[in-house]
Design a protein around this motif. Structure first.
Motif, PDB file in Angstrom:
ATOM      1  N   GLY A   1      77.368  48.304   5.274  1.00  6.80           N
ATOM      2  CA  GLY A   1      77.139  47.101   4.618  1.00  6.80           C
ATOM      3  C   GLY A   1      76.282  45.968   5.261  1.00  6.80           C
ATOM      4  O   GLY A   1      75.657  46.196   6.502  1.00  6.80           O
ATOM      5  N   THR A   2      76.231  44.735   5.028  1.00  8.22           N
ATOM      6  CA  THR A   2      75.424  43.856   5.461  1.00  8.22           C
ATOM      7  C   THR A   2      76.198  43.036   6.458  1.00  8.22           C
ATOM      8  O   THR A   2      77.516  42.861   6.223  1.00  8.22           O
ATOM      9  N   ASP A   3      75.618  41.845   6.928  1.00 10.46           N
ATOM     10  CA  ASP A   3      76.263  40.849   7.642  1.00 10.46           C
ATOM     11  C   ASP A   3      76.967  40.192   6.621  1.00 10.46           C
ATOM     12  O   ASP A   3      76.433  39.741   5.577  1.00 10.46           O
ATOM     13  N   THR A   4      78.447  39.551   6.961  1.00  7.15           N
ATOM     14  CA  THR A   4      78.866  38.803   6.228  1.00  7.15           C
ATOM     15  C   THR A   4      79.275  37.560   6.746  1.00  7.15           C
ATOM     16  O   THR A   4      79.249  37.316   7.952  1.00  7.15           O
ATOM     17  N   ASN A   5      79.222  36.461   5.969  1.00  5.19           N
ATOM     18  CA  ASN A   5      79.638  35.100   6.518  1.00  5.19           C
ATOM     19  C   ASN A   5      81.066  34.889   6.935  1.00  5.19           C
ATOM     20  O   ASN A   5      81.859  35.712   6.602  1.00  5.19           O
ATOM     21  N   TRP A   6      81.390  33.578   7.411  1.00  5.06           N
ATOM     22  CA  TRP A   6      82.776  33.371   7.909  1.00  5.06           C
ATOM     23  C   TRP A   6      83.648  33.408   6.475  1.00  5.06           C
ATOM     24  O   TRP A   6      84.747  33.867   6.690  1.00  5.06           O
ATOM     25  N   ALA A   7      83.305  32.844   5.468  1.00  6.70           N
ATOM     26  CA  ALA A   7      84.002  32.682   3.996  1.00  6.70           C
ATOM     27  C   ALA A   7      84.478  34.253   3.807  1.00  6.70           C
ATOM     28  O   ALA A   7      85.643  34.307   3.524  1.00  6.70           O
ATOM     29  N   GLN A   8      83.273  35.153   3.639  1.00  9.82           N
ATOM     30  CA  GLN A   8      83.769  36.474   3.465  1.00  9.82           C
ATOM     31  C   GLN A   8      84.585  37.297   4.091  1.00  9.82           C
ATOM     32  O   GLN A   8      85.572  37.992   3.758  1.00  9.82           O
ATOM     33  N   THR A   9      84.541  36.970   5.494  1.00 12.51           N
ATOM     34  CA  THR A   9      85.198  37.626   6.447  1.00 12.51           C
ATOM     35  C   THR A   9      86.992  37.018   6.397  1.00 12.51           C
ATOM     36  O   THR A   9      87.708  37.871   6.360  1.00 12.51           O
ATOM     37  N   ILE A  10      87.038  35.750   6.200  1.00 16.68           N
ATOM     38  CA  ILE A  10      88.316  35.221   6.004  1.00 16.68           C
ATOM     39  C   ILE A  10      88.738  35.830   4.520  1.00 16.68           C
ATOM     40  O   ILE A  10      90.217  36.249   4.536  1.00 16.68           O
ATOM     41  N   CYS A  11      88.062  36.063   3.533  1.00 18.92           N
ATOM     42  CA  CYS A  11      88.537  36.520   2.271  1.00 18.92           C
ATOM     43  C   CYS A  11      88.978  37.910   2.486  1.00 18.92           C
ATOM     44  O   CYS A  11      90.000  38.405   1.790  1.00 18.92           O
ATOM     45  N   ARG A  12      88.077  38.732   3.162  1.00 18.93           N
ATOM     46  CA  ARG A  12      88.366  40.137   3.351  1.00 18.93           C
ATOM     47  C   ARG A  12      89.451  40.448   3.996  1.00 18.93           C
ATOM     48  O   ARG A  12      90.429  41.186   3.812  1.00 18.93           O
ATOM     49  N   ILE A  13      89.984  39.462   4.966  1.00 15.98           N
ATOM     50  CA  ILE A  13      91.160  39.776   6.023  1.00 15.98           C
ATOM     51  C   ILE A  13      92.424  39.086   5.007  1.00 15.98           C
ATOM     52  O   ILE A  13      93.431  39.865   4.839  1.00 15.98           O
ATOM     53  N   LEU A  14      92.293  38.126   4.089  1.00 15.94           N
ATOM     54  CA  LEU A  14      93.350  37.772   3.218  1.00 15.94           C
ATOM     55  C   LEU A  14      93.610  38.819   2.342  1.00 15.94           C
ATOM     56  O   LEU A  14      94.695  39.144   1.894  1.00 15.94           O
ATOM     57  N   LEU A  15      92.401  39.255   1.709  1.00 16.07           N
ATOM     58  CA  LEU A  15      92.838  40.564   0.869  1.00 16.07           C
ATOM     59  C   LEU A  15      93.488  41.861   1.085  1.00 16.07           C
ATOM     60  O   LEU A  15      94.534  42.314   0.914  1.00 16.07           O
ATOM     61  N   GLY A  16      92.934  41.786   2.738  1.00 20.93           N
ATOM     62  CA  GLY A  16      93.697  43.038   3.474  1.00 20.93           C
ATOM     63  C   GLY A  16      95.179  42.619   3.682  1.00 20.93           C
ATOM     64  O   GLY A  16      96.018  43.646   3.429  1.00 20.93           O
ATOM     65  N   ALA A  17      95.382  41.546   4.065  1.00 23.00           N
ATOM     66  CA  ALA A  17      97.018  40.935   4.209  1.00 23.00           C
ATOM     67  C   ALA A  17      97.618  41.075   2.984  1.00 23.00           C
ATOM     68  O   ALA A  17      98.821  41.636   2.905  1.00 23.00           O
ATOM     69  N   ALA A  18      96.982  40.814   1.797  1.00 17.40           N
ATOM     70  CA  ALA A  18      97.846  40.871   0.483  1.00 17.40           C
ATOM     71  C   ALA A  18      98.129  42.180   0.151  1.00 17.40           C
ATOM     72  O   ALA A  18      99.197  42.576  -0.305  1.00 17.40           O
ATOM     73  N   LEU A  19      96.995  43.113   0.458  1.00 19.71           N
ATOM     74  CA  LEU A  19      97.341  44.681   0.110  1.00 19.71           C
ATOM     75  C   LEU A  19      98.598  45.259   1.120  1.00 19.71           C
ATOM     76  O   LEU A  19      99.332  45.763   0.705  1.00 19.71           O
ATOM     77  N   LEU A  20      98.449  44.856   2.231  1.00 16.98           N
ATOM     78  CA  LEU A  20      99.487  45.242   3.201  1.00 16.98           C
ATOM     79  C   LEU A  20     100.766  44.853   2.837  1.00 16.98           C
ATOM     80  O   LEU A  20     101.709  45.612   2.764  1.00 16.98           O
ATOM     81  N   PHE A  21     100.841  43.724   2.422  1.00 23.19           N
ATOM     82  CA  PHE A  21     102.123  43.156   1.911  1.00 23.19           C
ATOM     83  C   PHE A  21     102.591  43.860   0.605  1.00 23.19           C
ATOM     84  O   PHE A  21     103.534  44.111   0.538  1.00 23.19           O
ATOM     85  N   ALA A  22     101.642  43.947  -0.185  1.00 21.69           N
ATOM     86  CA  ALA A  22     102.069  44.581  -1.597  1.00 21.69           C
ATOM     87  C   ALA A  22     102.543  46.125  -1.286  1.00 21.69           C
ATOM     88  O   ALA A  22     103.435  46.592  -1.947  1.00 21.69           O
TER      89      ALA A  22
END
Length: 148
Positions: free
Chosen positions: A12-33
């Motif tokens: 992938g390419t470099d991602t900005n801080w908003a993308q990084t936060i959204c990636r981690i939030l999606l990961g946490a949501a999937l982990l919880f689910a």
């Protein structure tokens, strides 16, 4: 190590801080689910498995829960492979979409979705999850720029 041009989309390419936060939030949501698949929401998920799936509904819930845990952890920790994980997560969301459609068509009440309207509205959020996975990991941009 330099990857060949046609394999650069994996990292992938470099991602900005908003993308990084959204990636981690999606990961946490999937982990919880995923954890909820295996524990306190298991019966709700079993009720959502379409009748045409040729496997035990409980096994489907267990396997999808394990997959969600793996994808969630990968989104959070495998940031060097974030584009590949983004594509895998998007594919997962596409693969489970028939279950959401079946819940709507068969009028299955689960997770507070006890009206046709609520179940229909939920269907429109699945494409949002696909886009979220691809955007937050830079996967789509990496694929477009793979030969540059």
């Amino acid at each position: 190590m330099e990857l060949p041009g046609n394999l650069k989309w994996i990292y992938g390419t470099d991602t900005n801080w908003a993308q990084t936060i959204c990636r981690i939030l999606l990961g946490a949501a999937l982990l919880f689910a995923g954890i909820s698949h295996l524990t306190f929401n298991r019966a709700e998920f079993v009720a959502q498995v379409p009748i045409w799936v040729p496997m035990s509904t409980d096994l489907v819930v267990i396997l999808s829960g394990i997959m969600e845990i793996m994808l969630g952890l990968s989104l959070i920790f495998l940031y060097k492979w974030k584009a590949l994980v983004g594509w895998a997560t998007a594919l997962f969301f596409v693969l489970i979409f028939p279950g959401n459609i079946a819940q709507y068509v068969n009028e299955v009440d689960a997770f507070g979705l006890d009206t046709d309207k609520a179940r229909l509205i939920r269907l429109f959020f699945q494409p949002v999850l696909v886009v979220w996975a691809l955007w937050s990991t830079g996967a789509f941009k990496a694929f477009i720029n793979r030969n540059k």
